[in-house]
Design a protein around this motif. Structure first.
Motif, PDB file in Angstrom:
ATOM      1  N   ALA A  58      47.777  44.449  40.621  1.00  0.00           N
ATOM      2  CA  ALA A  58      46.851  45.544  40.051  1.00  0.00           C
ATOM      3  C   ALA A  58      45.705  44.682  40.206  1.00  0.00           C
ATOM      4  N   PRO A  59      44.861  45.816  40.202  1.00  0.00           N
ATOM      5  CA  PRO A  59      43.325  45.679  39.137  1.00  0.00           C
ATOM      6  C   PRO A  59      43.173  45.891  37.771  1.00  0.00           C
ATOM      7  N   ALA A  60      42.860  44.610  37.231  1.00  0.00           N
ATOM      8  CA  ALA A  60      42.759  44.621  35.710  1.00  0.00           C
ATOM      9  C   ALA A  60      42.140  43.978  34.763  1.00  0.00           C
ATOM     10  N   PRO A  61      41.524  43.971  33.737  1.00  0.00           N
ATOM     11  CA  PRO A  61      40.282  43.236  33.467  1.00  0.00           C
ATOM     12  C   PRO A  61      41.275  41.384  33.081  1.00  0.00           C
ATOM     13  N   PHE A  62      42.203  41.313  33.433  1.00  0.00           N
ATOM     14  CA  PHE A  62      42.544  40.279  33.700  1.00  0.00           C
ATOM     15  C   PHE A  62      44.681  39.631  33.783  1.00  0.00           C
ATOM     16  N   SER A  63      44.746  39.141  33.738  1.00  0.00           N
ATOM     17  CA  SER A  63      46.383  39.037  34.321  1.00  0.00           C
ATOM     18  C   SER A  63      46.937  38.991  32.909  1.00  0.00           C
ATOM     19  N   LYS A  64      48.326  38.913  33.521  1.00  0.00           N
ATOM     20  CA  LYS A  64      49.215  39.030  32.102  1.00  0.00           C
ATOM     21  C   LYS A  64      50.425  37.937  31.915  1.00  0.00           C
ATOM     22  N   PHE A  65      49.560  36.403  31.739  1.00  0.00           N
ATOM     23  CA  PHE A  65      50.656  35.407  31.519  1.00  0.00           C
ATOM     24  C   PHE A  65      51.496  35.444  30.364  1.00  0.00           C
ATOM     25  N   TYR A  66      51.332  36.270  29.180  1.00  0.00           N
ATOM     26  CA  TYR A  66      51.667  36.435  28.096  1.00  0.00           C
ATOM     27  C   TYR A  66      51.072  34.956  27.000  1.00  0.00           C
ATOM     28  N   LEU A  67      50.485  34.198  28.393  1.00  0.00           N
ATOM     29  CA  LEU A  67      49.607  32.842  27.272  1.00  0.00           C
ATOM     30  C   LEU A  67      48.398  33.341  26.330  1.00  0.00           C
ATOM     31  N   ASP A  68      47.934  32.249  26.455  1.00  0.00           N
ATOM     32  CA  ASP A  68      46.863  32.670  25.230  1.00  0.00           C
ATOM     33  C   ASP A  68      45.544  32.293  26.616  1.00  0.00           C
ATOM     34  N   ILE A  69      46.212  32.126  27.531  1.00  0.00           N
ATOM     35  CA  ILE A  69      44.925  32.332  28.847  1.00  0.00           C
ATOM     36  C   ILE A  69      44.690  33.119  29.453  1.00  0.00           C
ATOM     37  N   ASP A  70      45.485  34.411  28.891  1.00  0.00           N
ATOM     38  CA  ASP A  70      45.038  35.403  29.521  1.00  0.00           C
ATOM     39  C   ASP A  70      43.581  36.036  29.353  1.00  0.00           C
ATOM     40  N   ASN A  71      43.355  36.378  28.460  1.00  0.00           N
ATOM     41  CA  ASN A  71      41.863  36.214  28.059  1.00  0.00           C
ATOM     42  C   ASN A  71      40.592  35.721  29.083  1.00  0.00           C
ATOM     43  N   GLU A  72      40.854  34.574  30.099  1.00  0.00           N
ATOM     44  CA  GLU A  72      40.635  33.942  30.319  1.00  0.00           C
ATOM     45  C   GLU A  72      40.278  34.206  31.890  1.00  0.00           C
ATOM     46  N   SER A  73      41.001  34.281  31.987  1.00  0.00           N
ATOM     47  CA  SER A  73      41.555  34.855  33.517  1.00  0.00           C
ATOM     48  C   SER A  73      41.392  36.086  33.966  1.00  0.00           C
ATOM     49  N   PRO A  74      41.350  36.205  35.245  1.00  0.00           N
ATOM     50  CA  PRO A  74      40.515  37.422  36.332  1.00  0.00           C
ATOM     51  C   PRO A  74      41.911  37.976  36.240  1.00  0.00           C
ATOM     52  N   GLY A  75      41.758  39.520  36.588  1.00  0.00           N
ATOM     53  CA  GLY A  75      42.907  40.019  37.405  1.00  0.00           C
ATOM     54  C   GLY A  75      43.400  39.730  38.205  1.00  0.00           C
ATOM     55  N   ARG A  76      44.710  40.138  39.291  1.00  0.00           N
ATOM     56  CA  ARG A  76      45.092  40.064  40.220  1.00  0.00           C
ATOM     57  C   ARG A  76      44.878  38.512  41.143  1.00  0.00           C
ATOM     58  N   VAL A  77      45.153  37.771  40.493  1.00  0.00           N
ATOM     59  CA  VAL A  77      45.523  36.132  40.432  1.00  0.00           C
ATOM     60  C   VAL A  77      46.459  35.959  41.614  1.00  0.00           C
ATOM     61  N   GLY A  78      47.356  37.188  41.317  1.00  0.00           N
ATOM     62  CA  GLY A  78      48.475  37.060  42.492  1.00  0.00           C
ATOM     63  C   GLY A  78      48.466  36.972  44.158  1.00  0.00           C
ATOM     64  N   ILE A  79      47.262  37.771  43.974  1.00  0.00           N
ATOM     65  CA  ILE A  79      46.751  37.943  45.056  1.00  0.00           C
ATOM     66  C   ILE A  79      45.934  36.538  45.684  1.00  0.00           C
ATOM     67  N   TRP A  80      45.103  36.449  44.736  1.00  0.00           N
ATOM     68  CA  TRP A  80      44.762  34.639  44.759  1.00  0.00           C
ATOM     69  C   TRP A  80      45.001  33.833  45.521  1.00  0.00           C
ATOM     70  N   LEU A  81      46.571  33.476  44.796  1.00  0.00           N
ATOM     71  CA  LEU A  81      47.299  32.272  45.230  1.00  0.00           C
ATOM     72  C   LEU A  81      48.025  32.422  46.624  1.00  0.00           C
ATOM     73  N   GLY A  82      48.113  33.882  46.376  1.00  0.00           N
ATOM     74  CA  GLY A  82      48.577  34.134  47.822  1.00  0.00           C
ATOM     75  C   GLY A  82      47.740  33.242  48.986  1.00  0.00           C
ATOM     76  N   TRP A  83      46.881  34.477  48.667  1.00  0.00           N
ATOM     77  CA  TRP A  83      45.439  33.578  49.851  1.00  0.00           C
ATOM     78  C   TRP A  83      45.869  32.537  50.207  1.00  0.00           C
ATOM     79  N   GLN A  84      45.547  31.664  49.362  1.00  0.00           N
ATOM     80  CA  GLN A  84      45.851  30.334  48.777  1.00  0.00           C
ATOM     81  C   GLN A  84      46.981  29.331  50.156  1.00  0.00           C
ATOM     82  N   ILE A  85      48.136  30.630  49.811  1.00  0.00           N
ATOM     83  CA  ILE A  85      49.644  30.542  50.583  1.00  0.00           C
ATOM     84  C   ILE A  85      48.952  30.767  52.377  1.00  0.00           C
ATOM     85  N   VAL A  86      48.312  31.414  52.236  1.00  0.00           N
ATOM     86  CA  VAL A  86      48.042  32.088  53.971  1.00  0.00           C
ATOM     87  C   VAL A  86      47.296  31.470  54.152  1.00  0.00           C
ATOM     88  N   ARG A  87      46.297  30.511  53.386  1.00  0.00           N
ATOM     89  CA  ARG A  87      45.762  29.341  54.911  1.00  0.00           C
ATOM     90  C   ARG A  87      46.382  28.014  54.128  1.00  0.00           C
TER      91      ARG A  87
END
Length: 321
Positions: free
Chosen positions: A261-290
């Protein structure tokens, strides 16, 4: 590198480029019948004395249960007039956007010859209905151009969070059209697995690869360049986290909110959360399809109908390290 190997590689690249050029030239020759109707202009420039006639002609935009005065008051409201003025500053000349839409139509016609795109596109001011920026029906496409004024526009700043505003750029018009088109040609996810959601949206982004070949990846997904670079740099790290936490085959709906879902960042519940963009699951799905399309010989239509689990197993996806 031996000279003859270099020449073979150079020749291959040359042939590949020429094929691509010929391919695009074939698409460019396809006829397209497209009419742009500027309802935004009609609504705000028609004299009030002629409102009843206009309402009758465009009845679909005026629910019967509301009296004329409701719409007249809105048309004359200073805020809506100002919004209309801002739209005209940006899109008084719509010809360049029309040319881009026509090019998209040609690509759709080439890859989906049996799908009939509507010949009429109606532009309107939707009062910031961001969830319906594009509506595609059998006969018309509705395009809310008040939602493409630029991420820093004054009308957005106090109404939407910044991660929404970055998708309110002119560069998002065609990707948004493809997103809506994708819902018409892509088989919905057959189950509640997180992987199925990843693949479903990954297919949508792959459609943008095909239908918008000149677009940058960050514009296809609605990221900034920095957000895209973060995903590319952390692909392996994100993938390992998904595997270690056994997310792929989980039916926990919270994963959709955390990574789809659209969000300010993705929620790994790790230190990297605030660095990450939202919707990284979609981005990874894109790489799988490619990866799947790179390693399998199937048509675009077969891809869009394929089961997510089978697609993933055949993709031979390996994140970049």
């Amino acid at each position: 590198m031996p000279k003859y190997i270099f020449l073979v590689i150079l020749f291959s690249v040359f042939v590949s480029c020429n094929k691509k050029s010929a391919f695009e030239k074939e698409i460019e020759l396809l006829p397209v019948d497209l009419k742009i109707e500027r309802f935004d202009k009609i609504l705000y420039e028609t004299p009030i004395s002629e409102f009843k006639s206009m309402r009758s002609k465009y009845a679909v935009f005026f629910p019967e249960e509301y009296h004329d005065s409701v719409f007249v008051d809105k048309i004359q409201d200073p805020i809506y007039r100002e919004l209309y003025d801002e739209v005209q500053k940006k899109y008084s000349d719509f010809s360049s956007v029309q040319n881009e839409i026509e090019d998209l139509y040609r690509h759709i016609k080439f890859y989906f010859p049996d799908f009939k795109m509507p010949s009429k596109v109606i532009t309107l001011i939707s009062e910031m209905e961001y969830q319906n920026k594009v509506i595609l029906t059998d006969s018309i496409m509705l395009l809310s151009i008040d939602l493409y004024l630029g991420k820093d526009h004054k009308f957005y700043i106090n109404e939407f969070p910044s991660y929404f505003c970055q998708t309110f750029e002119r560069s998002q018009i065609l990707p948004d059209i493809v997103s809506e088109f994708s819902t018409k040609v892509t088989t919905p996810a057959r189950d509640r697995m997180f992987l199925s959601q990843m693949i479903y949206y990954g297919k949508e982004l792959y459609l943008k690869d095909i239908l918008l070949p000149e677009y940058a990846d960050n514009d296809k997904i609605g990221y900034t360049k920095e957000q895209l670079e973060w995903c590319e740099a952390n692909e392996n790290y994100m993938w390992l986290n998904f595997i270690q936490e056994a997310y792929l085959y989980s039916t926990d709906l919270k994963l959709v909110h955390r990574f789809i879902a659209p969000a300010p960042f993705s929620k790994f519940y790790l230190d990297i959360d605030n660095e990450s963009p939202g919707r990284v699951g979609i981005w990874l799905g894109w790489q799988i399809v490619r990866s799947f399309m790179k390693n399998n010989d199937v048509s675009l239509q077969q891809l869009l109908a394929m089961d997510a689990k089978e697609l993933f197993e055949l993709s031979r996806y390996k994140p970049k390290k």
